[in-house]
Design an enzyme around this catalytic site. Sequence first.
Site, short mmCIF file in Angstrom:
data_model
loop_
_atom_site.label_atom_id
_atom_site.label_comp_id
_atom_site.label_asym_id
_atom_site.label_seq_id
_atom_site.Cartn_x
_atom_site.Cartn_y
_atom_site.Cartn_z
N ARG A 59 0.26 16.20 10.78
CA ARG A 59 -0.97 16.84 12.69
C ARG A 59 -2.42 17.32 12.49
NH1 ARG A 59 4.29 20.87 13.75
NH2 ARG A 59 4.92 18.97 12.46
N LEU A 109 1.01 -1.01 0.11
CA LEU A 109 0.50 -0.15 -0.14
C LEU A 109 0.92 1.66 -0.18
CD1 LEU A 109 -3.15 -1.09 2.29
CD2 LEU A 109 -2.56 -0.76 0.04
N ASP A 169 3.54 8.92 2.83
CA ASP A 169 3.17 9.53 3.73
C ASP A 169 1.65 8.82 4.37
OD1 ASP A 169 3.74 11.63 5.64
OD2 ASP A 169 2.89 13.22 4.45
N ASP A 177 2.20 13.90 -0.16
CA ASP A 177 2.25 14.89 0.07
C ASP A 177 3.39 15.60 -0.44
OD1 ASP A 177 2.21 17.02 2.35
OD2 ASP A 177 3.96 15.82 3.40
N LYS A 182 7.48 20.86 -0.82
CA LYS A 182 8.74 21.18 -0.70
C LYS A 182 9.29 20.70 -2.02
CE LYS A 182 6.36 16.69 1.83
NZ LYS A 182 7.16 16.68 3.33
#
Length: 489
Positions: A338, A176, A275, A257, A264
């Site tokens: 988060r 996955l 991620d 991400d 990034k």
Amino acid sequence: MKALIVGAYEGSSSSDSPKLVLTKNGQQLDFSKDILKSIETLGPVKKGKSRLFHGISNQYLVVSLVNLGPGDAGINHVEHIDEKKENTRVAVAEGLKSIRGLDSEAINEVVVDDCGDAQSAAEGIFLSDWKFDELKDEKSRRKPLSFSLLNPNGENAAAWERGRLLARGQIIARRLADMPANLMTPTIFAEEVVKATEGTPIKVNVRDKAWIESMKMGSFLSVAQGSSQPPKFVELHYNNAPDTKPLVFVGKGITFDSGGISIKPSAEMDKMRADMTGAAIVAGTIITLAALKAKVNVIGLTPLSENLVNGEATKPGDVHRAMNGKTIQIDNTDAEGRLVLADALTYADSFNPQAVVDIATLTGAMKITFGEACSGVWSTNDKLWNLIHKTSIDSGDRVWRMPLFKHYTKEISDCHLADLNNMGKSRMGGSNIAAAFLQEFISCPNWMHIDIAGVMWNGADKGYLSAGMTARPLRTIVPFFESIFQNEQ
């Protein structure tokens, strides 16, 4: 035709010139004397290495002898690892590598000596046999082999099967995590979990964006709004301990991400397809617990989204309200993990859990702190920490405890626009600041956070894990959860 992997020990760790001693199974082979004679002639096999023998058996086309290290190896309290178990995993993996190196079409089955620890032998053989190659031309894929246990009996056969299932769970999660992001969107992830749990006692609920909005998960939605792919929130329920409170396991599920507007660097951004490894481990863990018929009551929660850039993407300085009512000033959109976990942790409390554990590829600071050696763990409960530390010693996939000081809470609570900031005022202690942020969304007194960013990826084949996403430390977590419920009895 069959091949055989058989083990030998170095005698004692205190010996100056250790002499190889075949395992109990090895000593029963009718060609054991031929192996020992060859060792005397050619010299010993190094620890963790193998030597191939041809033409010494009518039953096996080739025999791979592996050095298991000192026979009296055990727990190394400096390394925090059971060296005998880890030596077994590494050695049988090396044995398989030597057999696969022959590239023989004639070999279709490998028989494996339990090496005195059938579970570890199974983990080493099945994990080392897997690599992510399903998207390559069929001719380029690894030739499938079958594996069986040498001299099986009731006890070692059961241990072998447990090791196989633990390896399978990690492989499910590895697949996955390593799947390209265009082939593993939130919707596809949810479909894969539903498919993988068919015919099992696991109940799966796939929640859509409307449900997420109805739950007022504004922190989660602040991440999802930058992508055209709809977010999903997947729940997995496995209850084989009906008279207990559930343990809720939460996994970060960012299927790609980019960093959002706080984008990034392009170098290695492709790895951000993984991620969502936390969510993959949640799924793999619960599938494994069900396969083991474990006496546990576990609920898995996986908030799934991409973190991309469009005209609706969250901007640095934006404020969003989380499910628990707290407002968050988002100064860095690349600190998105988060944010999705915050609402999932708040939702976890609604199940009146005995404990909540979350897992995430959360902070790059983990790589700086530990490299690939271990995962970081923050816990409000000493008992939970002691249990996971013990299982990590056995699994060989180590964890290390980190602080939850109020010093770090001040870094995110001293905020100009909102109740909390998703970034600390200092660049130092980034992993601890992230854990302090998550703690603001937990009511359950028994909570653990696991940051796996440092162990997410293998750049090359290492030990018994092939290159790619690792899904560590799944084999630590499965027995950890079992031990929580065993201690409840």
